[in-house]
Design a protein around this motif. Structure first.
Motif, PDB file in Angstrom:
ATOM      1  N   GLY A 236     -34.704 -30.708  20.410  1.00 48.48           N
ATOM      2  CA  GLY A 236     -35.764 -29.925  20.491  1.00 48.48           C
ATOM      3  C   GLY A 236     -35.724 -30.036  18.808  1.00 48.48           C
ATOM      4  O   GLY A 236     -36.875 -29.784  18.008  1.00 48.48           O
ATOM      5  N   GLU A 237     -34.246 -29.729  18.290  1.00 49.58           N
ATOM      6  CA  GLU A 237     -35.078 -29.422  16.172  1.00 49.58           C
ATOM      7  C   GLU A 237     -35.059 -30.358  16.276  1.00 49.58           C
ATOM      8  O   GLU A 237     -34.381 -30.302  14.569  1.00 49.58           O
ATOM      9  N   LEU A 238     -34.701 -31.812  16.316  1.00 47.80           N
ATOM     10  CA  LEU A 238     -34.601 -32.525  15.440  1.00 47.80           C
ATOM     11  C   LEU A 238     -35.418 -33.647  15.328  1.00 47.80           C
ATOM     12  O   LEU A 238     -36.508 -32.844  16.921  1.00 47.80           O
ATOM     13  N   THR A 239     -35.930 -34.368  14.320  1.00 51.62           N
ATOM     14  CA  THR A 239     -36.822 -35.146  14.877  1.00 51.62           C
ATOM     15  C   THR A 239     -36.763 -36.767  14.181  1.00 51.62           C
ATOM     16  O   THR A 239     -35.645 -36.645  13.873  1.00 51.62           O
ATOM     17  N   MET A 240     -37.690 -37.974  14.464  1.00 51.09           N
ATOM     18  CA  MET A 240     -37.194 -39.390  14.159  1.00 51.09           C
ATOM     19  C   MET A 240     -36.950 -38.577  12.956  1.00 51.09           C
ATOM     20  O   MET A 240     -35.742 -39.725  12.475  1.00 51.09           O
ATOM     21  N   VAL A 242     -35.823 -36.800  10.747  1.00 50.82           N
ATOM     22  CA  VAL A 242     -34.844 -36.467  10.720  1.00 50.82           C
ATOM     23  C   VAL A 242     -33.442 -36.980  10.810  1.00 50.82           C
ATOM     24  O   VAL A 242     -32.193 -37.412   9.736  1.00 50.82           O
ATOM     25  N   ILE A 243     -33.561 -37.652  11.669  1.00 46.40           N
ATOM     26  CA  ILE A 243     -32.132 -38.605  12.663  1.00 46.40           C
ATOM     27  C   ILE A 243     -32.043 -40.321  11.262  1.00 46.40           C
ATOM     28  O   ILE A 243     -31.148 -39.780  11.051  1.00 46.40           O
ATOM     29  N   ALA A 248     -29.059 -42.760   8.059  1.00 42.20           N
ATOM     30  CA  ALA A 248     -28.783 -43.801   6.823  1.00 42.20           C
ATOM     31  C   ALA A 248     -27.848 -42.557   5.346  1.00 42.20           C
ATOM     32  O   ALA A 248     -27.170 -42.977   4.761  1.00 42.20           O
ATOM     33  N   GLY A 249     -28.204 -41.566   5.638  1.00 42.30           N
ATOM     34  CA  GLY A 249     -27.334 -41.094   4.448  1.00 42.30           C
ATOM     35  C   GLY A 249     -28.236 -40.236   3.629  1.00 42.30           C
ATOM     36  O   GLY A 249     -29.542 -40.678   2.913  1.00 42.30           O
ATOM     37  N   TRP A 494     -37.159 -50.913  -1.985  1.00 38.38           N
ATOM     38  CA  TRP A 494     -35.823 -51.032  -0.513  1.00 38.38           C
ATOM     39  C   TRP A 494     -35.690 -49.411  -0.606  1.00 38.38           C
ATOM     40  O   TRP A 494     -35.033 -49.009  -1.970  1.00 38.38           O
ATOM     41  N   THR A 495     -35.697 -48.694  -0.091  1.00 39.30           N
ATOM     42  CA  THR A 495     -34.592 -47.417   0.329  1.00 39.30           C
ATOM     43  C   THR A 495     -33.382 -47.800   1.627  1.00 39.30           C
ATOM     44  O   THR A 495     -34.718 -48.388   2.481  1.00 39.30           O
ATOM     45  N   TYR A 496     -32.832 -47.119   1.827  1.00 38.09           N
ATOM     46  CA  TYR A 496     -32.198 -47.132   3.357  1.00 38.09           C
ATOM     47  C   TYR A 496     -32.789 -46.841   4.161  1.00 38.09           C
ATOM     48  O   TYR A 496     -32.434 -47.257   5.239  1.00 38.09           O
ATOM     49  N   ASP A 497     -33.453 -45.709   4.185  1.00 42.04           N
ATOM     50  CA  ASP A 497     -34.567 -44.840   4.674  1.00 42.04           C
ATOM     51  C   ASP A 497     -34.831 -46.236   5.607  1.00 42.04           C
ATOM     52  O   ASP A 497     -35.847 -46.198   6.399  1.00 42.04           O
TER      53      ASP A 497
END
Lengths: 512, 342, 325
Positions: A236-240, A242-243, A248-249, A494-497
């Motif tokens: 519940g404390e995480l969102t897509m 954020v994950i 990715a870092g 591009w970015t890693y994310d």
């Protein structure tokens, strides 16, 4: 549809506890990993390719010993000496790959290792009755226990495997990508099973790329990156977002530039290529003098795409064009692709790339015997000179051309395969995981090799599960997700994310 | 993982499954083959004999041979077929052979098949003098008349199993003795001779060897070697070649059948000793007749192979009619030389 | 370490190591039999031995090729019988001249091999099964063609099987020697041979390298069948008669000879020269045991033991050469 879980979390007793787990092969894979699993909890393990999820589950299930750290199971020290010991202690794992014997019946597979028997005779009726119970529990009531496994679909096979695992005494259950081959109703059945197991106090480690599933059933998520735990939080404390950012870092290593290149003319055009579920309507172009990365999660269809292009597997649909030609190349088998100047350097060098028991010389000249022979006779002088020349170009060091391929290091083996295609003067080179299993120093020479090929005007496509590697060496990046091209990026944009998000995009909901 | 899968395969029930399937399918294959052979034989017999067991007026006789690929036995079978055609109103005939002369199991299953088919009589050339006794006993118990031809069943075994099967055939020992005596006439006492025997377990092979030995010893010849050529030409050729190297003074080779005699003759020729080493054989097959005319083989013995089965069939018919007792009956053997062929 | 380009000398040394073991085994057998029999170590013995070895030699060369591409041909004995029967009928009944009949015999073998190869590659069926079928089919064909009779030919065919005056060996043996040498050259010096070895090592690699392995495999089976036909010519000529029962179990002798010569049943490795040594070992063993008058049971026990010992010795030889390089 979510069953209300019996207050999962830290108020339940800790079932499995990992402290300071380390593991290295050539490079560290896991560093100082802590992990806690409580009774009746589904604890998801997420991370990019190579983050260490599978290694961690292999250590817990006894398949691989850890290098350091300690585990406890139910408060007792736990150090399984093998899979059998782990299973005896109640730690069961359902593998990503199917582990069934296709020629045996469903019932026999379910009872594998402990067939009900009397005086050495299998008690078929008992076996089938017990198997039917297990199947019904797994929602497979309509499957005949006496049917051979090979007559079942892949999804049903996966469920049979899960049913077989669930029959054993189970305290900790590890599910590694269990839904890869399942249909939606089967997934619902699986999740019902998981809910029942939770109620019985079983702890479940759940590994999946599919974020929708994780948000649906996980109580807690641990994110791994480069073998380290980045965070472990209740779902519940995480969102897509954020994950994905965690996976990715925060600061993806910015590309070490491998030199400026200006892409030339189109060398290869792939249009609407499809093969089964693995490759769906894939289209792209490769230009001479550029390195294009093909990113994606494991199982997203990258290898299958390469194999379909060169005709190793026959595509269901789609065409391959060379240069700016408007007539497609007729590719029925790899020979046709090679003649059209398209070469694939396969991922499994030992299985598909090299004649291991043959010398480097024979491996180098294999695809170009015509150039070192006259009227079918091998000119051994020419052959030696050619083999030496091309292995000098790829800087094969510490090995002679008469050395057998199986005596070479992984990096040198890769060089020999590249030398084969350099000699063939292939214009389009498709690399599948060219740096897998080779050490860091060798990786750099392979990067230089790829840059060099592009410098010679070749079109180079590189499949890699190491996204940062692709970001370092590529001019352009294609991202596959669930068999489709889900994104295309050029260097600098591009970015890693972004790339990771594209790679996950078709897994986020099942409609795709 | 792959390995573990294989491991599981090996140590769980898969091998057993495979074996079951294999045995099952093998059994079925044999069965089908037999049916095929029977069917083909029937076709070969012509229409009048094509309804064997069904015809109640005429007795059905099953002729069970050794390898039909062996000329000797195929001649015998042809003789029987001709006889049946000439006497089509008296009996019907089923001819069976085995693939390999030593394939006992197949011959036994053919006998069982014939019992099941309720033939009236079985005329058999046993592949082994002892092993066939139990299955033939079952045939007798099923009320089938059994006549033994070609290779005599072992007396001891017959006595042990308490059965009485008449043997109709030539005295192999006597035939071989005739060939041996003819050979001895061309040699002088003390000359070295060798014997190529057949498969040592076969009774007719043993008899022929004994017949050769009787004659050669009586003429005071020196038997320097006795080895088996397994009834085969190529095998006999290599054994004969070795005998010739080992015994530079060898004057003659007595072979227990003509195939081996042909192999021996070829070996003599290869050794450049044509004319110096004489050969006799047994059976009088067609290929050997030319050799006898050319003087490359001295003599062979005709046991009237084309009539052997007929003799057996006649005996069986007589027994079925109650005209004959189950007694042995000797058939003639004749010496064949260059003179007798002309 | 640097470049390990082999000098000519190293190559010669390697070759010596390759053939030394075989020569030693052969010499030991010859020595043993010579000691046990007064008449073994004679030109007559060796001349008959050489002449008799011709058929097995050419068949074993074909078998070596098939094993190198990781196949197996169980039908060679039956194909030999079929070819021999065709040859016998052509000469004895149709009155064909010897060269034409011999050509027909070889063509028969090639055809049987072509069927083996075509079925094996077209449906990707293990050659073990396909050639097992051909084993029966060709045998049946032989009986059919020869009408189940031994075909007597006589002197008309004796030409190639008979020893030549002066040298004591037959033209058949010399042809067989030539086949061995050509076979070795094809295997080691030609593109075709290289592809054979590569296919036997890893067919998938060959395919991905842009070479279609199927025609190559099919041709190898055809060559094996053709050589079985040639073996039939030799054997028929030597015996002066064609026997439809010829060559029963010959495939096992051929495989034994090839395996004694160190060719891998898994494919990718083989030497025709070493196969020839294997043939010689089998032939010497057979001749010696016959000459000593050893009885059948002992013969079989000894032959079996020698095959196993030779293969075990080969495993050690390979370990040694591997350790050295």
């Amino acid at each position: 549809m979510n069953t209300p879980a019996p207050a999962p979390g830290s108020d339940q007793p800790t079932l499995l506890s990992l402290r300071g787990i380390c593991k290295s092969y050539a490079a560290p894979v896991l560093t100082d990993v802590d992990f806690d699993l409580h009774s009746g909890q589904v604890h998801a393990l997420v991370g990019a390719n190579g983050a260490g999820k599978s290694t961690l589950s292999r250590i817990v299930s006894g398949l691989t010993p850890g290098d350091g750290g300690a585990m406890t199971l139910g408060g007792q020290p736990y150090a399984p000496g093998g899979k059998a010991e782990a299973e005896a202690a109640g730690v069961q794992m359902v593998m990503q790959e199917l582990n069934l014997v296709p020629t045996l019946t469903v019932a026999e597979n379910i009872h594998m290792g402990h067939l009900p028997s009397r005086f050495g005779w299998v008690r078929r009726s008992v076996m089938n009755a017990q198997a039917r119970e297990a199947l019904t529990a797994a929602g497979l009531g309509d499957v005949d226990p006496s049917a051979p496994v090979s007559t079942l679909g892949v999804g049903q096979q996966q469920m049979v495997e899960i049913a077989a695992t669930l029959r054993r005494s189970c305290r900790v259950l590890i599910l590694d990508e269990p839904t890869a081959a399942l249909t939606d109703p089967q997934i619902d059945l699986l999740f019902e099973q998981i809910a029942m197991l939770k109620q019985r106090g079983v702890g479940i480690i759940y590994i999946s790329h599919r974020m929708d599933e994780i948000f649906r059933i996980a109580d807690r998520i641990t994110i791994l990156r480069d073998g380290r735990v980045i965070t472990a939080q209740p779902t519940g404390e995480l969102t897509m977002d954020v994950i994905i950012r965690h996976m990715a870092g925060r600061d993806p290593v910015e590309a070490t530039d491998m030199g400026e290149r200006t892409p030339g003319a189109v060398k290869l055009r792939v249009e609407h290529l499809s093969r089964g579920k693995a490759v769906r309507d894939v289209s792209f172009e490769l230009r001479g003098g550029e390195i294009v990365g093909l990113a994606g999660l494991v199982g997203s269809g990258r290898t299958e795409t390469l194999r379909a292009i060169i005709g190793a597997d026959r595509p269901d649909a789609g065409c391959v064009y060379r240069n700016d030609s408007s007539t497609p190349v007729k590719i029925r088998q790899p020979r046709d692709a090679v003649r059209a100047g398209i070469a694939m350097i396969p991922e499994d060098r030992k299985q598909d790339g090299l004649l291991l028991s043959q010398p480097v010389r024979a491996n180098t000249t294999l695809a170009t015997m015509g150039a070192v022979s006259t009227a079918g006779w091998i000119c051994s002088g020419d052959e030696r000179r050619a083999a030496s020349r091309f292995n000098d170009i790829v800087e094969l060091r510490g090995a002679g051309i008469e050395q057998n391929a199986d005596e070479l290091s992984g990096g040198n083996q890769q060089k020999v395969v590249i030398a084969r295609w350099l000699m063939r003067d292939s214009e389009v080179m498709l690399f599948d995981e060219p740096t897998r299993g080779i050490d860091v120093a060798a990786k750099w020479t392979v990067y230089r090799e790829l840059a060099d090929l592009a410098g010679r005007g070749k079109a180079v496509l590189v499949v890699s599960s190491d996204l940062r590697e692709l970001m370092a060496i590529c001019d352009r990046m294609l991202v596959m997700s669930a068999g489709r091209i889900a994104g295309e990026f050029t260097r600098g944009q591009w970015t890693y994310d972004d790339i990771m998000a594209a790679a996950f995009s078709n897994y986020l909901n099942r409609k795709s | 993982m792959f390995e573990s899968r294989i491991g599981r395969n090996l140590w769980h029930s898969r091998p057993r499954l495979c074996e079951n399937q294999l045995q099952h399918s093998r059994g079925r294959l044999c069965h089908m083959l037999i049916m095929l052979i029977v069917a083909l034989t029937l076709i070969g017999c012509g229409d009048r004999s094509s309804k064997p067991a069904a015809d109640n007026d005429n007795p059905t006789i099953a002729l069970i041979m050794k390898s039909l690929a062996n000329e000797f036995f195929s001649t015998m079978a042809d003789g029987a077929r001709d006889h049946q055609k000439a006497h089509a109103d008296e009996y019907s005939l089923i001819v069976n052979g085995i693939k390999d002369e030593r394939d006992l199991a197949q011959q036994m299953s053919i006998v069982e098949q014939m019992i099941a088919q309720q033939v009236d009589a079985i005329v058999i050339a046993p592949a082994d003098s002892k092993a066939l006794a139990p299955v033939l006993k079952r045939a007798l118990e099923a009320g089938v008349v059994v006549v033994n031809i070609d290779n005599k069943l072992d007396d001891g075994v017959l006595e042990q199993s308490g059965i009485d099967i008449p043997f109709v055939g030539p005295d192999n020992r006597d035939g071989a003795r005739k060939a041996g005596e003819h050979l001895a006439k061309t040699l002088k006492p003390g000359d070295e001779v060798a014997i190529l025997e057949g498969v040592p377990t076969a009774f007719n092979g043993q008899q022929r060897r004994a017949g050769f030995e009787d004659a050669l010893k009586a003429a005071e010849l020196k038997i320097v070697a006795v080895q088996s050529g397994q009834w085969e030409m190529a095998k006999a050729n290599s054994v004969a070649a070795a005998m010739l190297s080992e015994h530079p003074n060898l004057k003659a080779i007595a072979a227990s059948n003509d195939s081996m005699a042909l192999g021996a003759a070829a070996a003599i020729k290869a050794a450049g000793r044509e004319g110096q080493v004489k050969v006799v054989g047994f059976d009088n097959i067609s290929a050997v007749q030319q050799m006898i005319k050319d003087g490359k083989i001295l003599a062979t013995v005709d046991q009237h192979g084309d009539q052997l089965a007929v003799y057996g069939i006649e005996q069986a018919l007589a027994m079925l009619k109650g005209q004959a007792a189950a007694d042995d009956r000797q058939t003639p053997t004749d010496l064949i030389t260059a003179e007798s062929i002309k | 370490m640097g470049e390990l380009r082999p000098s000519r000398r190293a190559a010669i040394q390697r070759m010596a190591a390759e053939y030394a073991g075989m020569t030693l085994v052969l010499a030991a057998l010859v020595g043993l039999f010579s000691a046990m029999s007064d008449h073994f170590f004679t030109t007559a013995t060796f001349s008959t031995l050489a002449n008799r070895a011709a058929d097995l030699t050419v068949i074993a060369v074909g078998m070596t090729f098939v094993l190198v591409v990781a196949g197996i041909d169980l039908s060679v004995g039956s194909v030999l019988a079929l070819g021999g029967s065709v040859l016998g009928v052509a000469m004895a009944q149709w009155g064909w001249p010897m060269p034409a009949a011999a050509a027909l015999c070889i063509v028969t073998g090639l055809a049987a091999g072509a069927v083996n190869g075509a079925i094996t590659v077209a449906w990707a069926i293990p050659s073990f099964i396909v050639t097992l079928g051909m084993l029966e089919i060709a045998r049946g064909g032989a009986y059919l063609v020869a009408n189940e009779r031994t075909q007597y030919i006589g002197d008309a065919i004796a030409g190639i099987g008979a020893p030549l005056a002066g040298i004591g060996v037959s033209p058949a043996f010399m042809i067989a020697l030539a086949v061995v040498i050509i076979g070795q050259i094809v295997l080691t010096r030609t593109v075709f041979g290289r592809y054979m070895i590569a296919i036997g090592t890893n067919e998938q690699v060959v395919r991905l390298s842009g070479i279609d392995p199927r025609p190559i495999k099919a041709i190898v089976f055809m060559i094996c069948g053709g050589l079985a036909g040639l073996g039939a010519v030799f054997q028929t000529s030597r015996l002066g008669a064609a026997d439809p029962n010829a060559g029963i179990g010959l495939e096992l002798s051929a495989i034994a000879a090839v395996v004694i010569g160190g060719t891998s049943l898994m494919g990718g490795r083989g030497s025709v020269i070493n196969t020839f040594f294997g043939v010689l070992i089998i032939a010497v063993l057979e001749a010696g045991l016959n000459q000593l008058g050893v009885q059948e049971p002992a013969k079989r026990l000894i032959t079996g033991a020698v095959i196993v010992v030779a293969v075990v010795a080969d495993v050690y030889r390979q370990k040694l050469t591997r350790a050295r390089s």
